[in-house]
Scaffold this active site. Sequence first.
Site: not given
Ligand code: COA
Length: 376
Positions: A159
């Site tokens: 990225c």
């Molecule tokens: N639809 C519905 N629920 C979902 C889901 C989906 N597609 N994906 C995950 N969940 C659920 C999980 O199962 C979890 O449920 P639980 O609390 O009952 O266990 C809950 O949502 C929270 O999941 P989590 O992975 O902790 O979500 P989050 O709030 O951390 O968001 C991201 C996920 C990936 C959007 C976020 O962590 C993020 O953007 N992180 C940085 C990523 C980044 O910058 N990456 C660089 C890439 S280049």
Amino acid sequence: MIATHRPVISATGLFTPPQSISNEELVESFNAYVKRHNAAHADAIAAGELPALERSSVEFIEKASGIKARHVVDKANVLDPEVMCPRIPERANDQLSVMAEMGVAAARQALERAGREAAHVDAVLCAASNMQRAYPAMAIEIQHALGIDGFAFDMNVACSSATFGIQTAADYVRAGNAKSVLVVSPEITSGHLNWRDRDSHFIFGDVATAVLVEDASIAPANHWDILGTKLKTVFSNAIRNNFGFLNRAAPEGVGQPDKLFVQEGRKVFKEVVPMVSAMIIEEAARLGIDPHSLRRLWLHQANAGMNRLIAQRVLGHEANDDESPTVLDTYANTSSAGSIIAFHQHSQDLAPEDTGIICSFGAGYSVGTVIVRKAG
Ligand code: COA
């Protein structure tokens, strides 16, 4: 007298694939896949041998990431529950490859905006997360398509590729090795995204950007001075993709989920926000700039919550859209291109002497900052 060379950004370019997928369309396709998968494995799921797949939701995606839609090069196949990936037809070797085609379109716009003939460019860097092939370099194909006499090569810092590319280009200009360098970032991220993974299927989109870095002596009047650049990498497995030329024959080879994008999103969020905020504040201090005075932050577009926190730490208050613009809602995460799209779309309105920062972060980990000031 020794001639001094001062690198600036002369112009940027953007190519956006015409097709776009809304969260509603994406989730409908994902949930159709979940339904088919669970029905096909009903016995194993009932026997406790296989976990049932869970449905995705539009509300979760928007709340967790700020993403509402993403552009892609092949909408039909990405949304087909039987396919769920782009199927880009192979082209003959004498045809322009798809990644080069997108890069050329973005590059042409940057050249046009700068009033620069391609013949006067000295170098092309193709700075992107994924290259379409091993070699010849994508950058050399783009160079050839544009008719540039000089040199070109590919570079990958995930990225952060575009900001690392800008510093590399700026260093060539400073050293007198080039006067005009194109940094092209075609990101066909739909190819590395696991569209069947509920945790990440909504994250990415396709796009191409270009940044023309030049010596101030030849740049158009409305350029951006590059006040300073700073790069940092710290090894982490929290964002990883094991795809490579050594795993084609392994039993656990291509086609396995670890040969696509995998991340621990929460960990990334927690570890990267402090690293990026501290680096921006330190870099501003190094250049004698009060971070609170930065007029605009063009941040990497991965997650709206991350950007909110970073902007708050840097500016000392909750940033509004004018101070920290978002393109995530319509483009999703476009890897290295994200901060450049934000800069491209949200920089024309700034006044001479306004100072802002382009900042990328991502896999590696990698962080890159480019502090720019609109020429007066
Ligand atoms: N639809 C519905 N629920 C979902 C889901 C989906 N597609 N994906 C995950 N969940 C659920 C999980 O199962 C979890 O449920 P639980 O609390 O009952 O266990 C809950 O949502 C929270 O999941 P989590 O992975 O902790 O979500 P989050 O709030 O951390 O968001 C991201 C996920 C990936 C959007 C976020 O962590 C993020 O953007 N992180 C940085 C990523 C980044 O910058 N990456 C660089 C890439 S280049």
